[in-house]
Design a protein around this motif. Structure first.
Motif, mmCIF file in Angstrom:
data_model
loop_
_atom_site.group_PDB
_atom_site.id
_atom_site.type_symbol
_atom_site.label_atom_id
_atom_site.label_comp_id
_atom_site.label_asym_id
_atom_site.label_seq_id
_atom_site.Cartn_x
_atom_site.Cartn_y
_atom_site.Cartn_z
ATOM 1 N N GLY A 165 0.670 -1.084 -0.089
ATOM 2 C CA GLY A 165 0.072 0.024 0.039
ATOM 3 C C GLY A 165 0.785 1.205 0.216
ATOM 4 O O GLY A 165 1.983 1.265 0.180
ATOM 5 N N PHE A 166 0.327 2.361 -0.259
ATOM 6 C CA PHE A 166 0.782 3.940 -0.073
ATOM 7 C C PHE A 166 1.257 4.110 1.075
ATOM 8 O O PHE A 166 0.827 3.415 2.222
ATOM 9 C CB PHE A 166 -0.092 4.809 -0.656
ATOM 10 C CG PHE A 166 -0.279 4.621 -2.326
ATOM 11 C CD1 PHE A 166 0.974 4.524 -3.031
ATOM 12 C CD2 PHE A 166 -1.283 4.958 -2.904
ATOM 13 C CE1 PHE A 166 0.868 4.597 -4.537
ATOM 14 C CE2 PHE A 166 -1.547 4.651 -4.296
ATOM 15 C CZ PHE A 166 -0.323 4.473 -5.095
ATOM 16 N N PRO A 167 2.100 5.037 1.406
ATOM 17 C CA PRO A 167 2.605 5.316 2.642
ATOM 18 C C PRO A 167 1.177 5.993 3.515
ATOM 19 O O PRO A 167 0.394 6.663 2.891
ATOM 20 C CB PRO A 167 3.483 6.508 2.704
ATOM 21 C CG PRO A 167 3.982 6.163 1.384
ATOM 22 C CD PRO A 167 2.863 5.657 0.303
ATOM 23 N N ASN A 168 1.206 5.672 4.703
ATOM 24 C CA ASN A 168 -0.057 5.958 5.561
ATOM 25 C C ASN A 168 -1.133 5.274 5.267
ATOM 26 O O ASN A 168 -2.267 6.032 5.526
ATOM 27 C CB ASN A 168 -0.013 7.581 5.669
ATOM 28 C CG ASN A 168 -0.442 7.967 6.882
ATOM 29 O OD1 ASN A 168 0.176 7.553 7.853
ATOM 30 N ND2 ASN A 168 -1.009 9.379 7.031
ATOM 31 N N ALA A 169 -1.069 4.197 4.629
ATOM 32 C CA ALA A 169 -2.265 3.357 4.247
ATOM 33 C C ALA A 169 -2.896 2.484 5.433
ATOM 34 O O ALA A 169 -4.042 2.137 5.385
ATOM 35 C CB ALA A 169 -2.021 2.599 3.105
ATOM 36 N N GLY A 170 -2.129 2.593 6.439
ATOM 37 C CA GLY A 170 -2.656 1.683 7.630
ATOM 38 C C GLY A 170 -1.730 0.350 7.689
ATOM 39 O O GLY A 170 -2.507 -0.549 8.725
ATOM 40 N N LYS A 171 -0.796 0.055 7.115
ATOM 41 C CA LYS A 171 -0.362 -1.242 7.239
ATOM 42 C C LYS A 171 0.424 -1.456 8.431
ATOM 43 O O LYS A 171 0.169 -2.507 9.529
ATOM 44 C CB LYS A 171 0.846 -1.417 6.073
ATOM 45 C CG LYS A 171 0.427 -1.060 4.593
ATOM 46 C CD LYS A 171 1.536 -1.385 3.666
ATOM 47 C CE LYS A 171 2.648 -0.361 3.904
ATOM 48 N NZ LYS A 171 2.229 1.060 3.665
ATOM 49 N N SER A 172 1.068 -0.605 9.155
ATOM 50 C CA SER A 172 1.773 -0.693 10.548
ATOM 51 C C SER A 172 0.614 -0.947 11.628
ATOM 52 O O SER A 172 0.653 -1.636 12.398
ATOM 53 C CB SER A 172 2.555 0.267 10.836
ATOM 54 O OG SER A 172 3.411 0.698 9.790
ATOM 55 N N THR A 173 -0.745 0.028 11.448
ATOM 56 C CA THR A 173 -1.614 -0.326 12.374
ATOM 57 C C THR A 173 -2.158 -1.510 12.281
ATOM 58 O O THR A 173 -2.595 -2.095 13.453
ATOM 59 C CB THR A 173 -2.761 1.063 12.246
ATOM 60 O OG1 THR A 173 -1.847 2.032 12.087
ATOM 61 C CG2 THR A 173 -3.794 0.705 13.136
ATOM 62 N N LEU A 174 -2.429 -2.170 11.142
ATOM 63 C CA LEU A 174 -3.040 -3.340 10.959
ATOM 64 C C LEU A 174 -2.172 -4.562 11.638
ATOM 65 O O LEU A 174 -2.524 -5.323 12.389
ATOM 66 C CB LEU A 174 -3.165 -3.685 9.468
ATOM 67 C CG LEU A 174 -3.730 -5.094 9.165
ATOM 68 C CD1 LEU A 174 -5.296 -5.147 9.945
ATOM 69 C CD2 LEU A 174 -4.118 -5.191 7.742
ATOM 70 N N ILE A 175 -0.914 -4.327 11.329
ATOM 71 C CA ILE A 175 0.003 -5.708 11.851
ATOM 72 C C ILE A 175 0.134 -5.621 13.126
ATOM 73 O O ILE A 175 0.186 -6.323 13.818
ATOM 74 C CB ILE A 175 1.431 -5.577 11.153
ATOM 75 C CG1 ILE A 175 2.039 -6.754 10.992
ATOM 76 C CG2 ILE A 175 2.315 -4.471 11.573
ATOM 77 C CD1 ILE A 175 3.304 -7.070 10.111
#
Length: 327
Positions: A165-175
């Motif tokens: 995903g693009f930066p700030n798409a929520g990947k870190s929050t999801l993981i």
């Protein structure tokens, strides 16, 4: 610091030279040749270790040299073999010959072993060359040189699911929501500067690994942003989960850009199983939510999720687990 590539020189040990020696014993006036063989040079051995997660050590040490074999001695004594040198590498490391750029080993399992440079054979002592016509040979073989190689190490993280995903798409929050991984989270782009892997528990004895890759931008495959540096980690994922920012103005276009960058980097990545999500449902107003629910990508309705509120997160985990079981 996360280091995922390194260039090093490996040098195996040289073989020890054979000895030139003759028996010198009391009551043996004409002793024959008794020079022993030289010892073999040590090998350079690479070993995959699941407990190592970076190539950091190779930032400070670039040369690895094994021990030379010990020369032979009189009384037909063979010299000691040189000690091997063992280099521990993370699981997921690809080893390239730096000259030919060919892959010479792929460490995808714990405890894999590869001899990257072989030590030279020891030379034969003069006792090996005695014949009926040459009873006192005064020569012996030199030891053979050990192999020297320049190699390039590239770490490609092994994960079942790669988050794209693009930066700030929520990947870190999801993981951080679905695993015990704790990546840096903030409301500005490029907060994730290194890949993160989290283990997601599904049930008793059931789990899978998810990789949170630093955000891609358009042109990432050509070196823009951080994407090109870390696309190699998505390459090894069994399936891809696309996270599209629910507050973006054109989510279909965002998805097309991500696909384009993956294709440019490696067309085979488009053959992987895909899951498509629209994130940040907790931040949408009623009108935005209605518009998002109308979206179809590849004629399918994306899963609308919120890693903050937990909306459809369990459903996403089930989809992820189901997708890797199909591989």
């Amino acid at each position: 610091m996360f280091i995922d590539s390194a260039d090093i020189l490996v040098q195996a040990g040289n073989g020890g030279g054979g000895a030139i020696s003759f028996r010198r014993e009391k009551h043996v006036p004409k002793g024959g040749p008794d020079g022993g063989d030289g010892g073999r040079g040590g090998d350079v051995i690479l070993i995959a270790n699941i407990n190592i997660g970076t190539l950091m050590d190779f930032r400070y040490r670039r040369e690895y040299v094994a021990e030379n074999g010990i020369p032979g001695m009189g009384a037909r004594k063979t010299g000691r073999n040189g000690k091997d040198i063992e280099i521990q590498l993370p699981v997921g490391t690809l080893i390239y010959d730096a000259i030919t750029n060919q892959v010479i080993a792929d460490f995808d399992k714990h405890a894999q072993v590869f001899v990257v440079s072989k030590g030279g054979f020891g030379g034969r002592g003069n006792s090996n060359f005695a014949t009926s016509t040459m009873q006192t040979p005064r020569y012996a073989e030199k030891g053979k040189l050990g192999e020297s190689r320049s190699i390039r190490l590239e770490l490609k993280m092994l994960a079942d699911i790669g988050l794209v995903g693009f930066p700030n798409a929520g990947k870190s929050t999801l993981i951080s929501r679905i695993s015990a991984a704790k990546p840096k989270i903030a409301d500005y782009p490029f907060t994730t500067l290194i890949p993160n892997i989290g283990i997601v528990r599904v049930g008793e004895g059931q789990s899978f690994a998810v990789a949170d890759i630093p955000g891609l931008i358009e042109g990432a495959s050509e070196g823009k942003g951080l994407g090109h540096q870390f696309l190699r980690h998505v390459e090894r994922s069994g399936a891809l989960c696309f996270l599209l920012d629910g507050l973006s103005e054109d989510k279909n276009n965002d998805y097309k850009i991500l696909l384009k960058e993956l294709k440019k980097y490696n067309p085979d990545m488009l053959e992987k199983e895909r899951i498509i999500c629209i994130t940040k449902s907790d931040s949408m107003n009623d009108d935005q939510r209605k518009e998002v629910e109308k979206i179809r990508i590849n004629r399918k309705k994306p899963l609308i999720i919120s890693a903050v509120s937990g909306e459809n997160v369990n459903e996403l985990v089930a989809l992820m687990y189901h997708s890797i079981k199909k591989i």
